[in-house]
Scaffold this motif. Structure first.
Motif, PDB file in Angstrom:
ATOM      1  N   ALA A   1     -53.176 -30.581  46.670  1.00 38.44           N
ATOM      2  CA  ALA A   1     -51.721 -30.622  46.540  1.00 38.44           C
ATOM      3  C   ALA A   1     -51.073 -29.543  47.381  1.00 38.44           C
ATOM      4  O   ALA A   1     -49.953 -29.642  47.819  1.00 38.44           O
ATOM      5  CB  ALA A   1     -51.327 -30.444  45.086  1.00 38.44           C
ATOM      6  N   SER A   2     -51.813 -28.458  47.620  1.00 40.55           N
ATOM      7  CA  SER A   2     -51.261 -27.374  48.413  1.00 40.55           C
ATOM      8  C   SER A   2     -51.092 -27.772  49.870  1.00 40.55           C
ATOM      9  O   SER A   2     -50.459 -27.077  50.624  1.00 40.55           O
ATOM     10  CB  SER A   2     -52.204 -26.183  48.336  1.00 40.55           C
ATOM     11  OG  SER A   2     -53.459 -26.571  48.853  1.00 40.55           O
ATOM     12  N   GLY A   3     -51.692 -28.892  50.249  1.00 37.31           N
ATOM     13  CA  GLY A   3     -51.571 -29.335  51.620  1.00 37.31           C
ATOM     14  C   GLY A   3     -52.747 -28.929  52.471  1.00 37.31           C
ATOM     15  O   GLY A   3     -52.923 -29.415  53.576  1.00 37.31           O
TER      16      GLY A   3
ATOM     17  N   PRO B   1     -50.232 -17.686  41.001  1.00 37.87           N
ATOM     18  CA  PRO B   1     -51.478 -18.135  41.649  1.00 37.87           C
ATOM     19  C   PRO B   1     -51.214 -19.085  42.807  1.00 37.87           C
ATOM     20  O   PRO B   1     -51.946 -19.072  43.804  1.00 37.87           O
ATOM     21  CB  PRO B   1     -52.244 -18.842  40.516  1.00 37.87           C
ATOM     22  CG  PRO B   1     -51.290 -19.018  39.385  1.00 37.87           C
ATOM     23  CD  PRO B   1     -50.210 -18.010  39.578  1.00 37.87           C
ATOM     24  N   TYR B   2     -50.144 -19.863  42.723  1.00 36.29           N
ATOM     25  CA  TYR B   2     -49.824 -20.797  43.813  1.00 36.29           C
ATOM     26  C   TYR B   2     -49.444 -20.012  45.075  1.00 36.29           C
ATOM     27  O   TYR B   2     -49.902 -20.322  46.175  1.00 36.29           O
ATOM     28  CB  TYR B   2     -48.675 -21.715  43.382  1.00 36.29           C
ATOM     29  CG  TYR B   2     -48.369 -22.783  44.396  1.00 36.29           C
ATOM     30  CD1 TYR B   2     -49.208 -23.883  44.539  1.00 36.29           C
ATOM     31  CD2 TYR B   2     -47.252 -22.689  45.214  1.00 36.29           C
ATOM     32  CE1 TYR B   2     -48.950 -24.873  45.477  1.00 36.29           C
ATOM     33  CE2 TYR B   2     -46.970 -23.669  46.155  1.00 36.29           C
ATOM     34  CZ  TYR B   2     -47.821 -24.764  46.279  1.00 36.29           C
ATOM     35  OH  TYR B   2     -47.558 -25.726  47.214  1.00 36.29           O
TER      36      TYR B   2
ATOM     37  N   GLY C   1     -50.295 -18.898  50.190  1.00 35.58           N
ATOM     38  CA  GLY C   1     -49.396 -18.167  51.072  1.00 35.58           C
ATOM     39  C   GLY C   1     -47.969 -18.685  50.973  1.00 35.58           C
ATOM     40  O   GLY C   1     -47.206 -18.631  51.952  1.00 35.58           O
ATOM     41  N   ALA C   2     -47.597 -19.191  49.791  1.00 37.77           N
ATOM     42  CA  ALA C   2     -46.257 -19.774  49.625  1.00 37.77           C
ATOM     43  C   ALA C   2     -45.229 -18.673  49.357  1.00 37.77           C
ATOM     44  O   ALA C   2     -45.564 -17.594  48.868  1.00 37.77           O
ATOM     45  CB  ALA C   2     -46.274 -20.772  48.466  1.00 37.77           C
TER      46      ALA C   2
ATOM     47  N   CYS D   1     -52.860 -25.091  41.451  1.00 37.70           N
ATOM     48  CA  CYS D   1     -53.474 -25.161  42.792  1.00 37.70           C
ATOM     49  C   CYS D   1     -54.387 -26.378  42.921  1.00 37.70           C
ATOM     50  O   CYS D   1     -55.190 -26.439  43.861  1.00 37.70           O
ATOM     51  CB  CYS D   1     -54.261 -23.888  43.084  1.00 37.70           C
ATOM     52  SG  CYS D   1     -53.226 -22.443  43.245  1.00 37.70           S
ATOM     53  N   ASN D   2     -54.275 -27.307  41.986  1.00 38.89           N
ATOM     54  CA  ASN D   2     -55.091 -28.516  42.027  1.00 38.89           C
ATOM     55  C   ASN D   2     -56.581 -28.188  42.159  1.00 38.89           C
ATOM     56  O   ASN D   2     -57.222 -28.529  43.156  1.00 38.89           O
ATOM     57  CB  ASN D   2     -54.638 -29.411  43.194  1.00 38.89           C
ATOM     58  CG  ASN D   2     -55.333 -30.763  43.160  1.00 38.89           C
ATOM     59  OD1 ASN D   2     -55.966 -31.108  42.167  1.00 38.89           O
ATOM     60  ND2 ASN D   2     -55.230 -31.510  44.236  1.00 38.89           N
ATOM     61  N   PRO D   3     -57.168 -27.505  41.140  1.00 44.38           N
ATOM     62  CA  PRO D   3     -58.564 -27.084  41.249  1.00 44.38           C
ATOM     63  C   PRO D   3     -59.512 -28.288  41.229  1.00 44.38           C
ATOM     64  O   PRO D   3     -59.215 -29.303  40.595  1.00 44.38           O
ATOM     65  CB  PRO D   3     -58.771 -26.224  39.999  1.00 44.38           C
ATOM     66  CG  PRO D   3     -57.778 -26.758  39.025  1.00 44.38           C
ATOM     67  CD  PRO D   3     -56.579 -27.178  39.831  1.00 44.38           C
ATOM     68  N   ASP D   4     -60.637 -28.134  41.915  1.00 39.52           N
ATOM     69  CA  ASP D   4     -61.646 -29.195  41.868  1.00 39.52           C
ATOM     70  C   ASP D   4     -62.337 -29.222  40.507  1.00 39.52           C
ATOM     71  O   ASP D   4     -62.766 -30.261  40.038  1.00 39.52           O
ATOM     72  CB  ASP D   4     -62.707 -28.942  42.952  1.00 39.52           C
ATOM     73  CG  ASP D   4     -62.096 -29.040  44.336  1.00 39.52           C
ATOM     74  OD1 ASP D   4     -61.177 -29.855  44.504  1.00 39.52           O
ATOM     75  OD2 ASP D   4     -62.521 -28.291  45.226  1.00 39.52           O
TER      76      ASP D   4
END
Ligand code: SF4
Length: 354
Positions: A7-9, A131-132, A137-138, A186-189
């Motif tokens: 999701a972070s791209g 954390p995002y 780096g947002a 952060c959409n973790p695996d």
């Protein structure tokens, strides 16, 4: 090798093997009284997009295993042997900066008590945004927007306003939702959920479990779900691993383990579960005895001091002398033969379960 876009791209490399592979894991704690063998030769795999339920009593090694995966142990007092591979990357030898990079990003944890995970001093939105920002780096604004989006995803009404609240302004169920939002930001695996619904009432528990299932569909995370509740396992897990005294005693798909359990300890867990159709005034059937001390675990089968079936094993005293092993797939670590396990379950255990 394939790639996925988080999701972070950022494109994340995805290996072709299991998402998580634990091999011959031993975790020992040095204490004043001696060495505690908290995890004692554990192996399992978790595939992407699947949920593994780990069930067992307190002290069975469930939580220690998962804290070890996250690198959240005290290296001063802990010895770790074996392998933990996350998407092919070895974690037991990873240094702290590398683990910090993974935590919250590739692997995240939901704890039983959100008040221990959420700081009372910062707004909920800031704690989700941080954390995002750190891992992607947002900017502050991007982090805040992502926090609002995640609060909306986990079902918090008016997320833009509620993001400015502090944890104490949320109800217990809402705090748990906020912690899930923080874990998934952060959409973790890999998501590790340690008794995430134990402190909640039954209605909120059902809502949180549904939410986790929906989010897993959306994010495709693998989930390790730790619980002592086989009812929750039935609802959540694709596969089950039953742990006792630091090692796995039975594993298989949820259907296999719950419909045709093979290990005397799993039979005991099923008997001790309250049922909707049981007599409200009736007594539960707890497993006799207590979990063993991991400072000085029993010889042979760790369950033998509590097991009522050892006399049926061929070879007198075998359960006390010889530790049974667990085969790689559907299996139980018990010296009873496959025929004995099947017959005992069908003729003696199942009728008592109703
Ligand atoms: Fe019981 Fe023996 Fe099986 Fe252990 S190996 S669970 S003591 S029958």
């Amino acid at each position: 090798m394939t790639t996925s876009t988080k999701a972070s791209g950022a494109p994340a490399p995805v290996g072709t093997g299991p998402l998580l592979s634990v091999r011959d894991l031993y975790v020992n704690f040095r204490t004043e009284d001696g060495v505690v063998r908290a995890v004692d030769g554990l192996s399992f795999d978790l595939e992407r997009g699947r949920t593994l339920g780990i069930v067992g009593e307190s002290g069975s090694g469930k939580s220690v295993t998962n804290l070890t995966i996250l690198g959240l142990h005290n290296p001063m007092f802990t010895t770790i042997e074996g392998e933990i591979l996350l998407d092919g990357q070895e974690l037991t030898t990873a240094r702290e900066p590398e683990l910090e990079r993974l935590r919250g990003n590739k692997v995240a944890m939901i704890f039983q008590d959100p008040l221990t995970a959420l700081s009372p001093y910062y707004t909920v939105g800031r704690q989700i945004a941080e954390p995002y920002m750190k891992h992607n780096g947002a900017s502050k604004k991007e982090g805040w927007e992502r926090a609002v989006e995640m609060l909306g995803k986990v079902g918090i009404p008016h997320p833009r306003e509620r993001a400015r609240d502090y944890p104490h302004q949320f109800s217990g169920g809402m705090r748990q939702r906020a912690m899930i939002a923080m874990a998934l930001v952060c959409n973790p695996d890999l998501l590790i959920a340690d008794e995430p619904t134990t402190a909640l009432d039954v209605t909120v528990q059902a809502q949180i479990l549904d939410l986790l299932k929906d989010l897993q569909q959306e994010f495709g995370s693998g989930i390790v779900f730790i619980t002592h509740d086989l009812g929750v396992i039935a609802d959540m897990a694709d596969d089950v691993m039953v742990m006792y005294a630091g090692s796995a005693v039975e594993r298989g798909t949820t259907d296999e383990v719950l419909r045709a359990p093979q290990h005397p300890y799993t039979w005991g867990l099923l008997h001790s579960m309250p049922r909707l159709d049981s007599d409200p005034g009736g007594l539960l059937s707890p497993i006799p005895g207590s979990p063993p001390s991991l400072l000085n675990p029993p010889s042979g089968c760790r369950f033998h001091p509590r097991c009522g079936y050892q006399e049926r094993v061929e070879g007198r005293g075998r359960c006390v002398r010889e530790r049974p092993s667990l085969a790689p797939d559907r299996a139980s670590a018990c010296h009873l033969t496959a025929d004995q396990k099947r017959t005992i379950f069908i003729e003696e255990i199942k009728p008592r379960l109703g």
